[in-house]
Design a protein around this motif. Structure first.
Motif, PDB file in Angstrom:
ATOM      1  N   PRO A 256      14.418  -1.006  11.651  1.00 26.59           N
ATOM      2  CA  PRO A 256      13.567  -0.157  10.802  1.00 26.59           C
ATOM      3  C   PRO A 256      12.846  -0.956   9.726  1.00 26.59           C
ATOM      4  O   PRO A 256      13.440  -1.824   9.112  1.00 26.59           O
ATOM      5  CB  PRO A 256      14.570   0.824  10.185  1.00 26.59           C
ATOM      6  CG  PRO A 256      15.881   0.092  10.177  1.00 26.59           C
ATOM      7  CD  PRO A 256      15.848  -0.777  11.394  1.00 26.59           C
ATOM      8  N   ARG A 257      11.567  -0.607   9.505  1.00 26.64           N
ATOM      9  CA  ARG A 257      10.764  -1.373   8.545  1.00 26.64           C
ATOM     10  C   ARG A 257      10.007  -0.478   7.562  1.00 26.64           C
ATOM     11  O   ARG A 257       9.251  -0.978   6.731  1.00 26.64           O
ATOM     12  CB  ARG A 257       9.811  -2.297   9.292  1.00 26.64           C
ATOM     13  CG  ARG A 257       8.866  -1.582  10.242  1.00 26.64           C
ATOM     14  CD  ARG A 257       8.154  -2.582  11.164  1.00 26.64           C
ATOM     15  NE  ARG A 257       7.145  -1.898  11.978  1.00 26.64           N
ATOM     16  CZ  ARG A 257       6.386  -2.503  12.874  1.00 26.64           C
ATOM     17  NH1 ARG A 257       6.518  -3.808  13.070  1.00 26.64           N
ATOM     18  NH2 ARG A 257       5.487  -1.831  13.563  1.00 26.64           N
ATOM     19  N   TYR A 258      10.196   0.834   7.674  1.00 29.32           N
ATOM     20  CA  TYR A 258       9.676   1.797   6.679  1.00 29.32           C
ATOM     21  C   TYR A 258      10.733   2.867   6.481  1.00 29.32           C
ATOM     22  O   TYR A 258      11.275   3.382   7.469  1.00 29.32           O
ATOM     23  CB  TYR A 258       8.387   2.466   7.174  1.00 29.32           C
ATOM     24  CG  TYR A 258       7.945   3.638   6.299  1.00 29.32           C
ATOM     25  CD1 TYR A 258       7.020   3.467   5.277  1.00 29.32           C
ATOM     26  CD2 TYR A 258       8.484   4.920   6.480  1.00 29.32           C
ATOM     27  CE1 TYR A 258       6.649   4.528   4.466  1.00 29.32           C
ATOM     28  CE2 TYR A 258       8.114   5.988   5.670  1.00 29.32           C
ATOM     29  CZ  TYR A 258       7.193   5.789   4.661  1.00 29.32           C
ATOM     30  OH  TYR A 258       6.825   6.827   3.848  1.00 29.32           O
ATOM     31  N   ARG A 259      11.057   3.197   5.249  1.00 30.70           N
ATOM     32  CA  ARG A 259      11.966   4.314   4.993  1.00 30.70           C
ATOM     33  C   ARG A 259      11.466   5.081   3.777  1.00 30.70           C
ATOM     34  O   ARG A 259      11.002   4.500   2.800  1.00 30.70           O
ATOM     35  CB  ARG A 259      13.397   3.811   4.696  1.00 30.70           C
ATOM     36  CG  ARG A 259      14.128   3.234   5.913  1.00 30.70           C
ATOM     37  CD  ARG A 259      14.669   4.295   6.871  1.00 30.70           C
ATOM     38  NE  ARG A 259      15.618   5.194   6.223  1.00 30.70           N
ATOM     39  CZ  ARG A 259      16.926   4.978   6.118  1.00 30.70           C
ATOM     40  NH1 ARG A 259      17.471   3.868   6.618  1.00 30.70           N
ATOM     41  NH2 ARG A 259      17.702   5.851   5.520  1.00 30.70           N
ATOM     42  N   VAL A 260      11.598   6.417   3.848  1.00 37.71           N
ATOM     43  CA  VAL A 260      11.291   7.231   2.674  1.00 37.71           C
ATOM     44  C   VAL A 260      12.527   7.197   1.781  1.00 37.71           C
ATOM     45  O   VAL A 260      13.663   7.100   2.273  1.00 37.71           O
ATOM     46  CB  VAL A 260      10.876   8.667   3.079  1.00 37.71           C
ATOM     47  CG1 VAL A 260      12.047   9.437   3.646  1.00 37.71           C
ATOM     48  CG2 VAL A 260      10.233   9.406   1.920  1.00 37.71           C
ATOM     49  N   LEU A 261      12.310   7.181   0.457  1.00 44.37           N
ATOM     50  CA  LEU A 261      13.404   7.141  -0.511  1.00 44.37           C
ATOM     51  C   LEU A 261      13.574   8.510  -1.129  1.00 44.37           C
ATOM     52  O   LEU A 261      12.655   8.991  -1.793  1.00 44.37           O
ATOM     53  CB  LEU A 261      13.098   6.122  -1.608  1.00 44.37           C
ATOM     54  CG  LEU A 261      12.870   4.685  -1.143  1.00 44.37           C
ATOM     55  CD1 LEU A 261      12.401   3.819  -2.296  1.00 44.37           C
ATOM     56  CD2 LEU A 261      14.141   4.122  -0.537  1.00 44.37           C
ATOM     57  N   ASN A 262      14.713   9.157  -0.905  1.00 39.71           N
ATOM     58  CA  ASN A 262      15.009  10.489  -1.463  1.00 39.71           C
ATOM     59  C   ASN A 262      14.015  11.529  -0.937  1.00 39.71           C
ATOM     60  O   ASN A 262      12.830  11.296  -0.945  1.00 39.71           O
ATOM     61  CB  ASN A 262      14.929  10.531  -2.999  1.00 39.71           C
ATOM     62  CG  ASN A 262      15.845   9.524  -3.639  1.00 39.71           C
ATOM     63  OD1 ASN A 262      16.803   9.109  -3.013  1.00 39.71           O
ATOM     64  ND2 ASN A 262      15.551   9.157  -4.857  1.00 39.71           N
ATOM     65  N   GLY A 263      14.518  12.684  -0.559  1.00 42.35           N
ATOM     66  CA  GLY A 263      13.598  13.761  -0.244  1.00 42.35           C
ATOM     67  C   GLY A 263      13.158  14.422  -1.532  1.00 42.35           C
ATOM     68  O   GLY A 263      12.143  15.102  -1.592  1.00 42.35           O
ATOM     69  N   ASP A 264      13.931  14.185  -2.592  1.00 38.46           N
ATOM     70  CA  ASP A 264      13.798  14.936  -3.840  1.00 38.46           C
ATOM     71  C   ASP A 264      13.006  14.123  -4.863  1.00 38.46           C
ATOM     72  O   ASP A 264      11.964  13.591  -4.551  1.00 38.46           O
ATOM     73  CB  ASP A 264      15.212  15.266  -4.321  1.00 38.46           C
ATOM     74  CG  ASP A 264      15.242  16.478  -5.217  1.00 38.46           C
ATOM     75  OD1 ASP A 264      14.162  16.995  -5.521  1.00 38.46           O
ATOM     76  OD2 ASP A 264      16.339  16.890  -5.611  1.00 38.46           O
TER      77      ASP A 264
ATOM     78  N   GLY B 135       8.084  -3.582   0.086  1.00 37.57           N
ATOM     79  CA  GLY B 135       7.125  -3.063  -0.888  1.00 37.57           C
ATOM     80  C   GLY B 135       7.440  -1.617  -1.243  1.00 37.57           C
ATOM     81  O   GLY B 135       7.690  -0.787  -0.382  1.00 37.57           O
ATOM     82  N   LEU B 136       7.396  -1.322  -2.545  1.00 38.33           N
ATOM     83  CA  LEU B 136       7.746   0.003  -3.065  1.00 38.33           C
ATOM     84  C   LEU B 136       6.477   0.833  -3.271  1.00 38.33           C
ATOM     85  O   LEU B 136       5.484   0.335  -3.802  1.00 38.33           O
ATOM     86  CB  LEU B 136       8.474  -0.196  -4.398  1.00 38.33           C
ATOM     87  CG  LEU B 136       9.100   1.004  -5.084  1.00 38.33           C
ATOM     88  CD1 LEU B 136      10.287   1.507  -4.275  1.00 38.33           C
ATOM     89  CD2 LEU B 136       9.559   0.603  -6.486  1.00 38.33           C
TER      90      LEU B 136
ATOM     91  N   ASN C 245      -1.590  -2.522  -4.529  1.00 36.01           N
ATOM     92  CA  ASN C 245      -0.778  -2.580  -3.326  1.00 36.01           C
ATOM     93  C   ASN C 245       0.649  -2.181  -3.743  1.00 36.01           C
ATOM     94  O   ASN C 245       0.920  -1.926  -4.922  1.00 36.01           O
ATOM     95  CB  ASN C 245      -0.808  -3.995  -2.746  1.00 36.01           C
ATOM     96  CG  ASN C 245      -0.579  -4.008  -1.240  1.00 36.01           C
ATOM     97  OD1 ASN C 245       0.299  -3.308  -0.736  1.00 36.01           O
ATOM     98  ND2 ASN C 245      -1.349  -4.797  -0.528  1.00 36.01           N
ATOM     99  N   SER C 246       1.556  -2.108  -2.797  1.00 34.50           N
ATOM    100  CA  SER C 246       2.937  -1.753  -3.129  1.00 34.50           C
ATOM    101  C   SER C 246       3.518  -2.788  -4.104  1.00 34.50           C
ATOM    102  O   SER C 246       3.047  -3.921  -4.180  1.00 34.50           O
ATOM    103  CB  SER C 246       3.777  -1.682  -1.861  1.00 34.50           C
ATOM    104  OG  SER C 246       3.712  -2.886  -1.153  1.00 34.50           O
ATOM    105  N   ILE C 247       4.525  -2.366  -4.883  1.00 35.47           N
ATOM    106  CA  ILE C 247       5.243  -3.292  -5.757  1.00 35.47           C
ATOM    107  C   ILE C 247       6.158  -4.112  -4.858  1.00 35.47           C
ATOM    108  O   ILE C 247       7.107  -3.583  -4.271  1.00 35.47           O
ATOM    109  CB  ILE C 247       6.043  -2.545  -6.841  1.00 35.47           C
ATOM    110  CG1 ILE C 247       5.089  -1.797  -7.780  1.00 35.47           C
ATOM    111  CG2 ILE C 247       6.923  -3.525  -7.625  1.00 35.47           C
ATOM    112  CD1 ILE C 247       5.765  -1.100  -8.955  1.00 35.47           C
ATOM    113  N   GLY C 248       5.848  -5.387  -4.718  1.00 35.42           N
ATOM    114  CA  GLY C 248       6.475  -6.205  -3.689  1.00 35.42           C
ATOM    115  C   GLY C 248       7.944  -6.483  -3.911  1.00 35.42           C
ATOM    116  O   GLY C 248       8.418  -6.581  -5.045  1.00 35.42           O
TER     117      GLY C 248
ATOM    118  N   GLY D  67       9.747   8.173  -3.076  1.00 27.13           N
ATOM    119  CA  GLY D  67       8.868   7.064  -2.734  1.00 27.13           C
ATOM    120  C   GLY D  67       9.163   6.508  -1.361  1.00 27.13           C
ATOM    121  O   GLY D  67       9.732   7.186  -0.510  1.00 27.13           O
ATOM    122  N   SER D  68       8.761   5.248  -1.161  1.00 28.44           N
ATOM    123  CA  SER D  68       8.990   4.609   0.130  1.00 28.44           C
ATOM    124  C   SER D  68       9.196   3.125  -0.081  1.00 28.44           C
ATOM    125  O   SER D  68       8.780   2.565  -1.093  1.00 28.44           O
ATOM    126  CB  SER D  68       7.799   4.833   1.061  1.00 28.44           C
ATOM    127  OG  SER D  68       6.652   4.150   0.580  1.00 28.44           O
TER     128      SER D  68
END
Ligand code: RRO
Length: 314
Positions: free
Chosen positions: A57-65, A222-223, A197-200, A69-70
């Motif tokens: 896996p190389r992308y994940r969503v962080l918290n549904g709540d 990246g955040l 861009n995302s926060i690396g 973020g990602s």
């Protein structure tokens, strides 16, 4: 209220678009963006040759709540420059402007892509990505000011001084805002800057499994999303203040009309969505458009120019 705007003299129905990388890697996604209510769109950052990118896996969503973020370490998977160049030839420019994002692995690769674009007849707008945080062994160009200066000298001349833009990483120090802006201001054909861009190289941890949550780079990636909104607004406003001749495209933490309004107030002419588009799909543009309209209505604004860049200080 009227959400219409212009960018490099091109008319747009509204200021909303995707962030490069999200919903823009293959033809079906690009066509969906073309059909959507987005006011403009950009293709996935590309390299000269196609790339598979990093392991999943190389992308994940962080918290549904909340906060939300990602994290991603895609590693620049893309279909290769020629694929996106072909899309630029069939895009419907009457419906919305198209940006093409390039992220060559070397200066020579960037120059080769720029050379083809210069000779192409399409009106696609060039955005050069100086801030991919996820290719192992490749530093982010935007954090190496000498390398950025050299690259801008070469690409602006290689592109025959035609208007182009750069996608920047977030900066966190006033001295860095000053230095980056001073370099950009030496190149008048750099007509716009996209912040951020995302926060690396953030690290997300799952407490149950006591593990990182993405595979590449031992979990570093990246955040995006809520976490990055204040950093994105700072960068938009910092470059808006320092680069009066350039347009600013805001990117970071936008998921509703509220954040879009904040980016425009801080100085963004266009506003991109990444994480929120990834999670919600292209119908997000209609929703955020309606929300931005409602905020303007409540505040008594009839056009974007009435509040664009008009952030107050205390
Ligand atoms: O493909 C990626 O890993 C990626 C790129 Br090129 C970029 O510019 N920003 C990002 O968050 N991911």
């Amino acid at each position: 209220p009227n959400l219409a705007t212009t960018f490099l003299d091109l008319p747009l129905n509204n200021p909303l678009m995707n962030a490069s990388g999200v919903w823009c890697s293959v033809g079906s996604q690009l066509e969906a963006l073309q059909e959507s209510e987005a006011g403009a769109m950009v293709t996935k950052s590309c390299t000269l040759q196609p790339r598979d990118g990093n392991p999943e896996p190389r992308y994940r969503v962080l918290n549904g709540d909340k906060p939300w973020g990602s994290i991603n370490s895609m590693g620049l998977p893309n279909e290769g420059f020629a694929y996106y160049l072909r899309y630029t030839e069939r895009h419907d420019y009457e419906s919305k402007p198209l940006f093409i994002s390039i992220s060559g692995l070397t200066l020579d690769d960037n120059l080769a892509m720029i050379d083809s674009l210069k000779d192409a007849v399409t009106p696609a707008i060039l955005e050069i990505n100086l801030s991919c945080p996820n290719v192992p062994g490749k530093a982010q160009l935007g954090y190496d000011f000498d390398a950025m200066d050299t690259l801008l000298a070469e690409v602006t001349s290689g592109y025959g001084q035609r208007a182009l833009g750069v996608k920047l990483p977030p900066y966190f120090d006033i001295a860095h805002f000053d230095e980056a802006a001073a370099i950009l201001n030496r190149y008048p054909s750099v007509a716009f800057v996209t912040c951020i861009n995302s926060i690396g190289n953030a690290l997300a941890i799952d407490i149950d499994s006591e593990s990182v949550i993405i595979k590449p780079k031992d979990g570093f990636g990246g955040l995006g999303g809520d976490y990055v909104l204040p950093t994105a607004l700072a960068n938009v406003n910092a470059f808006y203040r320092r680069c009066p001749e350039k347009a600013i495209i805001g990117c970071g933490g936008v998921k509703s009309g509220q954040e879009a309004f904040m980016h425009i107030l801080a100085g963004a002419t266009l506003v991109q969505m990444g994480t929120a588009l990834y999670e919600e799909g292209p119908s997000i543009f209609g929703r955020v458009k309606a929300e931005l309209s409602e905020i303007m209505e409540k505040k008594g604004y009839s056009s974007l120019s009435q509040f664009h860049g008009k952030l107050k200080t205390l």
